[in-house]
Write a protein that holds these residues in place. Structure first.
Motif, PDB file in Angstrom:
ATOM      1  N   THR A   1       0.859  -1.219   0.035  1.00 28.73           N
ATOM      2  CA  THR A   1       0.077   0.177   0.081  1.00 28.73           C
ATOM      3  C   THR A   1       0.836   1.306   0.089  1.00 28.73           C
ATOM      4  O   THR A   1       1.813   1.266   0.480  1.00 28.73           O
ATOM      5  CB  THR A   1      -1.003  -0.198   1.271  1.00 28.73           C
ATOM      6  OG1 THR A   1      -1.507   1.187   1.361  1.00 28.73           O
ATOM      7  CG2 THR A   1      -0.117   0.084   2.688  1.00 28.73           C
TER       8      THR A   1
ATOM      9  N   SER B   1      -5.256   4.044  -9.114  1.00 26.49           N
ATOM     10  CA  SER B   1      -5.332   3.815  -7.675  1.00 26.49           C
ATOM     11  C   SER B   1      -4.340   2.384  -7.320  1.00 26.49           C
ATOM     12  O   SER B   1      -4.085   1.500  -7.997  1.00 26.49           O
ATOM     13  CB  SER B   1      -6.751   3.743  -7.084  1.00 26.49           C
ATOM     14  OG  SER B   1      -7.210   2.378  -7.630  1.00 26.49           O
ATOM     15  N   ASP B   2      -4.166   2.213  -6.142  1.00 24.21           N
ATOM     16  CA  ASP B   2      -3.648   1.011  -5.786  1.00 24.21           C
ATOM     17  C   ASP B   2      -4.328  -0.357  -5.899  1.00 24.21           C
ATOM     18  O   ASP B   2      -3.835  -1.365  -6.523  1.00 24.21           O
ATOM     19  CB  ASP B   2      -3.230   0.878  -3.991  1.00 24.21           C
ATOM     20  CG  ASP B   2      -2.385   1.932  -3.679  1.00 24.21           C
ATOM     21  OD1 ASP B   2      -1.554   2.240  -4.395  1.00 24.21           O
ATOM     22  OD2 ASP B   2      -2.256   2.338  -2.452  1.00 24.21           O
ATOM     23  N   THR B   3      -5.572  -0.371  -6.106  1.00 19.26           N
ATOM     24  CA  THR B   3      -6.526  -1.260  -6.308  1.00 19.26           C
ATOM     25  C   THR B   3      -6.202  -1.676  -7.807  1.00 19.26           C
ATOM     26  O   THR B   3      -6.238  -2.736  -8.405  1.00 19.26           O
ATOM     27  CB  THR B   3      -7.833  -1.168  -5.708  1.00 19.26           C
ATOM     28  OG1 THR B   3      -8.085  -1.132  -4.424  1.00 19.26           O
ATOM     29  CG2 THR B   3      -8.797  -2.392  -6.435  1.00 19.26           C
TER      30      THR B   3
ATOM     31  N   LYS C   1      -0.386   4.092   1.162  1.00 20.22           N
ATOM     32  CA  LYS C   1      -0.841   5.144   2.178  1.00 20.22           C
ATOM     33  C   LYS C   1      -0.047   5.337   3.200  1.00 20.22           C
ATOM     34  O   LYS C   1       0.711   4.484   3.777  1.00 20.22           O
ATOM     35  CB  LYS C   1      -2.327   4.333   2.727  1.00 20.22           C
ATOM     36  CG  LYS C   1      -3.352   4.024   1.800  1.00 20.22           C
ATOM     37  CD  LYS C   1      -3.966   5.302   0.904  1.00 20.22           C
ATOM     38  CE  LYS C   1      -4.910   4.796  -0.050  1.00 20.22           C
ATOM     39  NZ  LYS C   1      -5.219   5.899  -0.847  1.00 20.22           N
TER      40      LYS C   1
END
Length: 232
Positions: free
Chosen positions: A100, A205-207, A102
């Motif tokens: 991630t 995005s990460d996803t 974040k």
């Protein structure tokens, strides 16, 4: 000068002919660029170096290369497929737990944006991360040189092409112009893929990024099966 333009343009066409088809190496290069652009630039250079090396070998020894690689082509294809399947399996396993980007809450004033944080990973000044970041492009260059070199299709492609050229590449200057065209075209295309991958990586995005890795490594696995058949 005009007599060198024809073999240079022929070399550029040959370089694009072997580089443009979106095979497994192109998919891997795009994945590399999404993750780390500087590493992907080195990887792209490694692919272009192999294209240039095979072109140089074929220009000098085209008929010899074709006659000696052809008898073992099926076994070399099988070895290449096993390497690609290993890479795909490793990538798919890692994609189940993507890192991630974040930043956890903490006392620091303005956490770095995810894209900058991802690009800066492993680059802490003066520490082990800086050393690892410096060696990463070198390792990527060597890895992609090896992966590209085990594909006999490139060697056979240039061997057939240069044999067909015949007397056109007979002089040293014409042969050199042909090789310059091959190297420049291949490098330009590979670096364009790097730019495309880096651009996409900074805007998803990460996803979404995790799913692109799954799709990409799935394509690598499918391509590995394709080049392995028919079995020797």
């Amino acid at each position: 000068m005009n007599e060198l333009m024809t073999p240079a343009l022929a070399g550029a066409a040959a370089g694009l002919g072997v580089a443009v088809p979106m095979g497994a190496m192109s998919v891997l290069l795009l994945q590399e660029a999404i993750h780390h652009r500087r590493t992907a630039v080195a990887a792209a250079s490694g692919i272009a170096v192999v294209d240039l090396g095979y072109a140089a070998l074929a220009t000098a020894l085209g008929p010899w290369v074709a006659s000696h690689v052809s008898p073992v082509e099926a076994w070399v294809r099988l070895a290449s497929a096993l390497i690609l399947l290993t890479i795909a399996a490793h990538g798919l396993t890692r994609s189940r737990h993507p890192p991630t980007s974040k930043t956890p809450p903490g006392p620091g004033p303005n956490p770095a944006p995810p894209a900058l944080e991802a690009r800066g990973a492993g680059r802490s000044p003066g520490g082990r991360g800086a050393a690892g970041g410096a060696s990463r492009p070198v390792k990527a260059f060597a890895r992609y040189v090896g992966l590209t070199a085990v594909n006999p299709t490139t060697a056979l492609y240039f061997a057939a092409l240069t044999t067909a050229q015949g007397a056109t590449l007979g002089s040293g200057a014409a042969g050199a112009a042909f090789l310059v065209g091959v190297g420049a075209a291949s490098l330009l295309w590979q670096q364009s893929l790097v730019a495309l991958g880096a651009l996409a990586g900074s805007r998803i995005s990460d996803t979404a990024r995790a799913w692109t890795f799954r799709l990409g490594y799935g394509l690598v696995a499918a391509y590995a099966v394709k080049i392995a058949l028919p079995l020797p």
